[in-house]
Design a protein around this motif. Structure first.
Motif, PDB file in Angstrom:
ATOM      1  N   VAL A 298      41.490  44.414  49.380  1.00 40.49           N
ATOM      2  CA  VAL A 298      40.216  43.983  49.972  1.00 40.49           C
ATOM      3  C   VAL A 298      40.315  42.609  50.635  1.00 40.49           C
ATOM      4  O   VAL A 298      39.969  42.443  51.806  1.00 40.49           O
ATOM      5  CB  VAL A 298      39.094  43.961  48.903  1.00 40.49           C
ATOM      6  CG1 VAL A 298      37.780  43.475  49.511  1.00 40.49           C
ATOM      7  CG2 VAL A 298      38.922  45.337  48.274  1.00 40.49           C
ATOM      8  N   LEU A 299      40.796  41.623  49.882  1.00 43.84           N
ATOM      9  CA  LEU A 299      40.724  40.248  50.351  1.00 43.84           C
ATOM     10  C   LEU A 299      41.757  39.937  51.434  1.00 43.84           C
ATOM     11  O   LEU A 299      41.430  39.347  52.465  1.00 43.84           O
ATOM     12  CB  LEU A 299      40.897  39.299  49.160  1.00 43.84           C
ATOM     13  CG  LEU A 299      40.215  37.941  49.246  1.00 43.84           C
ATOM     14  CD1 LEU A 299      38.725  38.091  49.479  1.00 43.84           C
ATOM     15  CD2 LEU A 299      40.476  37.154  47.967  1.00 43.84           C
ATOM     16  N   LEU A 300      42.998  40.337  51.205  1.00 46.08           N
ATOM     17  CA  LEU A 300      44.087  40.055  52.152  1.00 46.08           C
ATOM     18  C   LEU A 300      44.921  41.316  52.401  1.00 46.08           C
ATOM     19  O   LEU A 300      46.116  41.362  52.085  1.00 46.08           O
ATOM     20  CB  LEU A 300      44.978  38.928  51.618  1.00 46.08           C
ATOM     21  CG  LEU A 300      44.341  37.542  51.465  1.00 46.08           C
ATOM     22  CD1 LEU A 300      45.309  36.589  50.759  1.00 46.08           C
ATOM     23  CD2 LEU A 300      43.923  36.970  52.809  1.00 46.08           C
TER      24      LEU A 300
ATOM     25  N   VAL B 176      29.642  34.149  42.215  1.00 44.63           N
ATOM     26  CA  VAL B 176      29.889  35.246  43.152  1.00 44.63           C
ATOM     27  C   VAL B 176      28.603  35.559  43.924  1.00 44.63           C
ATOM     28  O   VAL B 176      28.626  35.701  45.159  1.00 44.63           O
ATOM     29  CB  VAL B 176      30.395  36.503  42.406  1.00 44.63           C
ATOM     30  CG1 VAL B 176      30.454  37.707  43.356  1.00 44.63           C
ATOM     31  CG2 VAL B 176      31.771  36.244  41.791  1.00 44.63           C
ATOM     32  N   GLU B 177      27.481  35.661  43.209  1.00 41.91           N
ATOM     33  CA  GLU B 177      26.189  35.927  43.859  1.00 41.91           C
ATOM     34  C   GLU B 177      25.884  34.889  44.934  1.00 41.91           C
ATOM     35  O   GLU B 177      25.370  35.212  46.006  1.00 41.91           O
ATOM     36  CB  GLU B 177      25.067  35.908  42.820  1.00 41.91           C
ATOM     37  CG  GLU B 177      24.712  37.253  42.233  1.00 41.91           C
ATOM     38  CD  GLU B 177      23.375  37.204  41.522  1.00 41.91           C
ATOM     39  OE1 GLU B 177      22.355  37.527  42.168  1.00 41.91           O
ATOM     40  OE2 GLU B 177      23.343  36.846  40.331  1.00 41.91           O
TER      41      GLU B 177
ATOM     42  N   GLU C 138      34.617  34.908  45.806  1.00 47.86           N
ATOM     43  CA  GLU C 138      34.579  36.267  46.362  1.00 47.86           C
ATOM     44  C   GLU C 138      34.432  37.296  45.245  1.00 47.86           C
ATOM     45  O   GLU C 138      33.787  38.332  45.428  1.00 47.86           O
ATOM     46  CB  GLU C 138      35.879  36.549  47.145  1.00 47.86           C
ATOM     47  CG  GLU C 138      36.084  35.688  48.349  1.00 47.86           C
ATOM     48  CD  GLU C 138      35.041  35.929  49.421  1.00 47.86           C
ATOM     49  OE1 GLU C 138      34.704  37.107  49.665  1.00 47.86           O
ATOM     50  OE2 GLU C 138      34.542  34.937  49.991  1.00 47.86           O
ATOM     51  N   ALA C 139      35.039  36.993  44.104  1.00 48.42           N
ATOM     52  CA  ALA C 139      34.989  37.928  42.984  1.00 48.42           C
ATOM     53  C   ALA C 139      35.353  37.201  41.700  1.00 48.42           C
ATOM     54  O   ALA C 139      35.998  36.148  41.710  1.00 48.42           O
ATOM     55  CB  ALA C 139      35.951  39.097  43.214  1.00 48.42           C
ATOM     56  N   THR C 140      34.919  37.784  40.600  1.00 47.11           N
ATOM     57  CA  THR C 140      35.403  37.374  39.291  1.00 47.11           C
ATOM     58  C   THR C 140      35.716  38.646  38.513  1.00 47.11           C
ATOM     59  O   THR C 140      35.322  39.750  38.917  1.00 47.11           O
ATOM     60  CB  THR C 140      34.394  36.489  38.543  1.00 47.11           C
ATOM     61  OG1 THR C 140      34.987  36.029  37.321  1.00 47.11           O
ATOM     62  CG2 THR C 140      33.121  37.250  38.197  1.00 47.11           C
ATOM     63  N   ASN C 141      36.417  38.486  37.415  1.00 54.26           N
ATOM     64  CA  ASN C 141      36.828  39.622  36.595  1.00 54.26           C
ATOM     65  C   ASN C 141      36.305  39.402  35.184  1.00 54.26           C
ATOM     66  O   ASN C 141      36.628  38.391  34.548  1.00 54.26           O
ATOM     67  CB  ASN C 141      38.353  39.741  36.595  1.00 54.26           C
ATOM     68  CG  ASN C 141      38.910  40.013  37.979  1.00 54.26           C
ATOM     69  OD1 ASN C 141      39.136  41.141  38.368  1.00 54.26           O
ATOM     70  ND2 ASN C 141      39.127  38.944  38.750  1.00 54.26           N
TER      71      ASN C 141
END
Length: 334
Positions: free
Chosen positions: A167-169, A276-277, A282-285
């Protein structure tokens, strides 16, 4: 005569291997567990129980939340009293904290170790004295504990890596990694999983720095990384505070183009899900604290007189802008 003395000593050690801790048995040297009845302190629902909670470092928001989760869950069990200790990222203090709990003869020990190797011996000591031991989030060496509760850090790292790759790269690129405290097991496992996740892509980790799990350290390290590697496109941080610190360093350097991914996903206003919101990450886990699960395990051992699994693996999920609001609301329903 000296040889005979050594032979007699060896024979004595063998004869009392399960009773004496000072004979240098193989299990002592390797950290392997001797047999223990994990429910030996169980007095049923009419008992009163003291639990010692040894925390690695309350400078990390994740660990504050973990203690809060334990406190909240334990409040629903009237038989439980929990005593908390903060090692403040100091291995020797955490050893002392656990020794103190052993001296107090707590009914059960919960520990989230600062680093694995330095805490292994004292955890094994507690376990061999008959204290059930719940190892939470970070591991010790060997298997001298009652149960380990935590998410699969290799899986979490792999999940983050696959997000970068897919997704990101997707076309590849240069990134830097902010790693947690080097002697803690999640740091090594999250790196291994991430490298597995980006395998086969054109993503290159050009540098790694130890951010010690803290926002301020992550910010300092990111400032240096940006000066050394101005051509990077993204940052993989092994927890959200380091990711937020890296974001602040990038903002100060005028690098609005960089993308950041973290781990933890705390459902609090200052946590990773809100970051993230709000577009900083971009994301967290998601990495559950395991606090409620630790109290439930303690209840089974001390009140229900039931054994618990040796390993209890908590579930994770990827949090992006698409599902951040839903995940935040769900995790705050309890």
């Amino acid at each position: 005569m000296r040889k005979t003395t050594r032979s007699l000593l060896a024979a004595a050690c063998a004869a009392v291997a399960f009773a004496a801790a000072g004979c240098g048995t193989t299990s002592e040297n390797t950290g392997q567990a001797q047999a223990q009845d994990p429910t030996r302190n169980c007095q049923g629902p009419n008992g009163k129980y003291t639990i010692g909670m040894s925390q690695a470092n309350l400078a990390e928001p994740y660990r504050v939340r973990m203690d809060d989760d334990i406190r909240k869950a334990a409040a629903r069990v009237p038989q439980f009293e929990v005593e908390f200790a903060d090692a403040a990222k100091d291995n020797s203090k955490q050893v002392s904290d656990v020794e103190n709990f052993i001296t107090k003869q707590v009914d059960l020990l919960v520990i989230s170790p600062n680093e694995a190797a330095p805490l292994t011996d004292v955890v094994r000591k507690a376990y061999r004295k008959g204290i059930p031991v719940i190892v939470l989030d970070r591991k010790v060496e060997g298997d001298a504990f009652t149960t380990y509760i935590g998410a699969d850090n290799v899986q979490i790292g792999r999940q983050a890596g696959e997000y970068f790759k897919n997704v990101l790269l997707p076309q590849g690129g240069k990134i830097v990694q902010l790693k947690g405290l080097s002697g803690s097991t999640p740091a090594a496992e999250r790196e291994r999983g991430f490298r597995e996740g980006i395998q086969g892509s054109k993503i290159e980790i050009v540098a790694t720095a130890d951010g010690e799990w803290e926002r301020s350290v992550g910010q300092q390290k990111m400032d240096a990384l940006l000066k050394a590697h101005p051509d990077i496109q993204a940052v993989y941080a092994q927890n959200d505070p380091m990711a937020e610190g890296a974001y602040l360093a990038a903002q100060a350097a005028g690098r609005d183009d960089l993308k950041f991914v973290g781990i933890d996903g705390l459902p609090i206003p200052s946590g990773g899900i809100k970051a993230v919101e709000e577009g900083r990450l971009e994301a967290t886990n998601l990495y559950p604290t395991g606090g409620a699960e630790a109290v439930e395990a303690a209840k089974k051992l001390l009140i229900d007189c039931q054994p618990v699994p040796k390993i209890q693996t908590l579930q994770t999920e990827l949090v992006t802008k698409d599902n951040a609001a839903e995940v935040y609301a769900r995790l705050n329903q309890s």
